[in-house]
Design an enzyme around this catalytic site. Structure first.
Site, PDB file in Angstrom:
ATOM      1  N   ASN A  79      46.860  37.635  41.294  1.00 21.64           N
ATOM      2  CA  ASN A  79      48.045  36.628  42.267  1.00 21.64           C
ATOM      3  C   ASN A  79      47.987  38.174  43.865  1.00 21.64           C
ATOM      4  O   ASN A  79      49.044  37.313  44.728  1.00 21.64           O
ATOM      5  CB  ASN A  79      49.101  36.549  41.937  1.00 21.64           C
ATOM      6  N   ARG A  80      47.483  38.607  44.414  1.00 17.71           N
ATOM      7  CA  ARG A  80      47.838  39.160  45.533  1.00 17.71           C
ATOM      8  C   ARG A  80      48.557  40.525  44.555  1.00 17.71           C
ATOM      9  O   ARG A  80      49.141  40.901  46.217  1.00 17.71           O
ATOM     10  CB  ARG A  80      47.524  38.477  47.148  1.00 17.71           C
ATOM     11  N   LEU A  81      49.673  40.368  44.320  1.00 14.99           N
ATOM     12  CA  LEU A  81      50.799  41.414  43.825  1.00 14.99           C
ATOM     13  C   LEU A  81      49.772  42.706  43.873  1.00 14.99           C
ATOM     14  O   LEU A  81      50.006  43.074  42.003  1.00 14.99           O
ATOM     15  CB  LEU A  81      51.582  40.345  42.737  1.00 14.99           C
TER      16      LEU A  81
END
Length: 214
Positions: free
Chosen positions: A191-193
């Site tokens: 999730n691009r975290l």
């Protein structure tokens, strides 16, 4: 125009957690380097991007090979009279970066470069194959040349001149040691975290560790 907006990938192979990593970046770099090597899928794990500010004021990046690293920093070798070499000598503040896509990892190193000792440069030059030694002498790196044939003829002439002889390291060729002042480790996450840990060298030569937002 090519639309690349649908190029997406989910990063899920590992994590970067403060409680499981060393207090200094060199030890973590060493751990990551050999983990990536064992993971496989990358032909030259020691390939890195070197970014400099050129004499023309523009930044420029190129790929070179890391040849040694230790608690002092990171060492690579080049022609001191090349565009890269001149840029580093004029402004030694440079950046190194490694991208290891199979492990979904990146390392960015800000540092200050200095020439290695002549002994370090001599020892590495002596370890190279004769063809590489002569190539370093033949090539006035970054200079404009009339043709490929011109360069190959210079090499052929040198092969004859040094046949059966010891090939000395040219004075304009040697190593740079990059002493890090900041090292950032990036680990891809879902999730691009992404995980980003930055080590910054403080005045007392201790490393400050901080987590950055993805």
């Amino acid at each position: 125009m090519s639309d690349l907006s649908n190029y997406r990938k989910s990063y899920e192979k590992s994590a970067l957690v403060e409680t499981t990593i060393p207090e200094d970046p060199i030890n973590l770099f060493q751990r990551w380097f050999y983990e990536v090597e064992d993971f496989g899928g990358i032909e030259e794990v020691n390939a890195m991007t070197v970014s400099t500010i050129g004499l023309d004021g523009f930044p420029k990046s190129r790929i070179v090979l890391l040849k040694k690293f230790n608690e002092e920093g990171f060492i690579f070798f080049t022609n001191y009279n090349s565009e890269k070499g001149k840029a580093i000598q004029a402004n030694p503040h440079i950046c190194l970066s490694f991208f290891w896509p199979t492990a979904e990892r990146q390392v960015i190193i800000k540092g200050i470069a200095e020439k290695t000792s002549e002994t370090v440069s001599d020892n590495y030059f002596d370890s190279r194959p004769d063809g590489s030694k002569l190539g370093a002498i033949a090539s006035d790196q970054s200079d404009v040349i009339p043709s490929r044939d011109y360069l190959e003829q210079k090499l052929a002439d040198l092969e004859k001149a040094y046949e059966g002889k010891v090939i000395p390291r040219p004075e304009h060729w040697g190593g740079f040691l990059v002493r890090p002042v900041e090292v950032e480790f990036w680990q891809g996450r879902p999730n691009r975290l992404h995980d980003r840990i930055r080590y910054s060298l403080e005045a007392d030569y201790h490393w400050k560790m901080e987590r950055l937002s993805s």
